[in-house]
Design a protein around this motif. Sequence first.
Motif, PDB file in Angstrom:
ATOM      1  N   GLU A  43       0.808  -1.213   0.000  1.00 20.83           N
ATOM      2  CA  GLU A  43       0.000   0.000   0.000  1.00 20.83           C
ATOM      3  C   GLU A  43       0.848   1.272   0.000  1.00 20.83           C
ATOM      4  OE1 GLU A  43      -2.859  -0.133   3.125  1.00 20.83           O
ATOM      5  OE2 GLU A  43      -3.529  -2.150   2.579  1.00 20.83           O
ATOM      6  N   ASP A  44       2.099   1.168   0.292  1.00 20.66           N
ATOM      7  CA  ASP A  44       2.966   2.344   0.442  1.00 20.66           C
ATOM      8  C   ASP A  44       3.931   2.513  -0.731  1.00 20.66           C
ATOM      9  OD1 ASP A  44       4.370   0.076   1.002  1.00 20.66           O
ATOM     10  OD2 ASP A  44       5.253   0.805   2.853  1.00 20.66           O
ATOM     11  N   SER A  45       3.487   2.245  -1.952  1.00 22.20           N
ATOM     12  CA  SER A  45       4.297   2.382  -3.172  1.00 22.20           C
ATOM     13  C   SER A  45       5.532   1.481  -3.176  1.00 22.20           C
ATOM     14  CB  SER A  45       4.725   3.838  -3.382  1.00 22.20           C
ATOM     15  OG  SER A  45       3.592   4.637  -3.586  1.00 22.20           O
ATOM     16  N   THR A  46       5.427   0.362  -2.474  1.00 23.90           N
ATOM     17  CA  THR A  46       6.508  -0.623  -2.495  1.00 23.90           C
ATOM     18  C   THR A  46       5.997  -1.897  -3.150  1.00 23.90           C
ATOM     19  OG1 THR A  46       5.930  -1.528  -0.338  1.00 23.90           O
ATOM     20  CG2 THR A  46       7.566   0.269  -0.378  1.00 23.90           C
ATOM     21  N   ALA A  47       6.911  -2.796  -3.390  1.00 30.80           N
ATOM     22  CA  ALA A  47       6.572  -4.096  -3.953  1.00 30.80           C
ATOM     23  C   ALA A  47       7.443  -5.152  -3.284  1.00 30.80           C
ATOM     24  CB  ALA A  47       6.802  -4.102  -5.456  1.00 30.80           C
ATOM     25  N   VAL A  48       6.855  -6.309  -3.044  1.00 30.24           N
ATOM     26  CA  VAL A  48       7.618  -7.467  -2.578  1.00 30.24           C
ATOM     27  C   VAL A  48       7.845  -8.337  -3.802  1.00 30.24           C
ATOM     28  CG1 VAL A  48       7.634  -9.499  -1.097  1.00 30.24           C
ATOM     29  CG2 VAL A  48       6.639  -7.366  -0.261  1.00 30.24           C
ATOM     30  N   VAL A  49       9.106  -8.580  -4.096  1.00 27.35           N
ATOM     31  CA  VAL A  49       9.485  -9.302  -5.309  1.00 27.35           C
ATOM     32  C   VAL A  49      10.039 -10.668  -4.945  1.00 27.35           C
ATOM     33  CG1 VAL A  49      11.016  -9.288  -7.311  1.00 27.35           C
ATOM     34  CG2 VAL A  49      10.007  -7.151  -6.499  1.00 27.35           C
ATOM     35  N   ASP A  50       9.522 -11.690  -5.607  1.00 23.83           N
ATOM     36  CA  ASP A  50      10.100 -13.025  -5.537  1.00 23.83           C
ATOM     37  C   ASP A  50      10.777 -13.273  -6.880  1.00 23.83           C
ATOM     38  OD1 ASP A  50       9.329 -13.961  -2.953  1.00 23.83           O
ATOM     39  OD2 ASP A  50       7.283 -14.155  -3.685  1.00 23.83           O
ATOM     40  N   PHE A  51      12.104 -13.343  -6.834  1.00 28.75           N
ATOM     41  CA  PHE A  51      12.931 -13.514  -8.025  1.00 28.75           C
ATOM     42  C   PHE A  51      13.473 -14.943  -7.977  1.00 28.75           C
ATOM     43  CE2 PHE A  51      17.151 -13.517  -9.934  1.00 28.75           C
ATOM     44  CZ  PHE A  51      16.953 -12.850 -11.131  1.00 28.75           C
ATOM     45  N   SER A  52      13.238 -15.706  -9.028  1.00 36.17           N
ATOM     46  CA  SER A  52      13.676 -17.086  -9.068  1.00 36.17           C
ATOM     47  C   SER A  52      14.433 -17.335 -10.368  1.00 36.17           C
ATOM     48  CB  SER A  52      12.459 -18.018  -8.979  1.00 36.17           C
ATOM     49  OG  SER A  52      12.868 -19.359  -9.062  1.00 36.17           O
ATOM     50  N   ALA A  53      15.690 -17.741 -10.253  1.00 34.19           N
ATOM     51  CA  ALA A  53      16.513 -18.053 -11.429  1.00 34.19           C
ATOM     52  C   ALA A  53      16.883 -19.522 -11.347  1.00 34.19           C
ATOM     53  CB  ALA A  53      17.766 -17.193 -11.435  1.00 34.19           C
ATOM     54  N   TYR A  54      16.735 -20.222 -12.474  1.00 32.94           N
ATOM     55  CA  TYR A  54      16.965 -21.667 -12.443  1.00 32.94           C
ATOM     56  C   TYR A  54      17.403 -22.177 -13.802  1.00 32.94           C
ATOM     57  CZ  TYR A  54      12.177 -21.261 -14.168  1.00 32.94           C
ATOM     58  OH  TYR A  54      11.058 -20.888 -14.857  1.00 32.94           O
TER      59      TYR A  54
END
Length: 150
Positions: A137-148
């Motif tokens: 809600e506060d102009s942030t993002a939670v990112v899940d980055f997965s490299a495989y």
Amino acid sequence: MRRKWALATVVAFPAAFVGWIVWTVFTVFTAFTADPMTQVEAASCADAMHYADQDGLPKGAQDAKCTVRVWLDTEYQARFTIPRTDLDAWLKAAYPGTPLTQENCSGTPVDVCAHIDLHPEAEGGAMAVDIDVRYGEDSTAVVDFSAYDV
């Protein structure tokens, strides 16, 4: 004295044989029931990003936690919080032309996601990258980055 050694030999050999059988059964059971891909280990976030040929976490990334799973395949995961504007700038620089959309997002609930096939594969070893984003809600993002690799 001979009798004691004979008795010890008669008792020790069957005991060792039974112990060997128990160890063999346990080893075979573990080999068939253990899932090595569920064994996740903490990893350096620099290593996780390098695996996909990135120079490190994006500018503005905070609270990063990274893991690795290695067996037949290798998968690095990084989860971090980032301001949305920094996320957009990083995505444009790191993976030009990759849109974040709601299409084809699977697994945990996410707002947008992207799947990127790396052609050619990254020098670090990754063949593909998945990015899942949940907006705060506060102009942030939670990112899940997965490299495989596949």
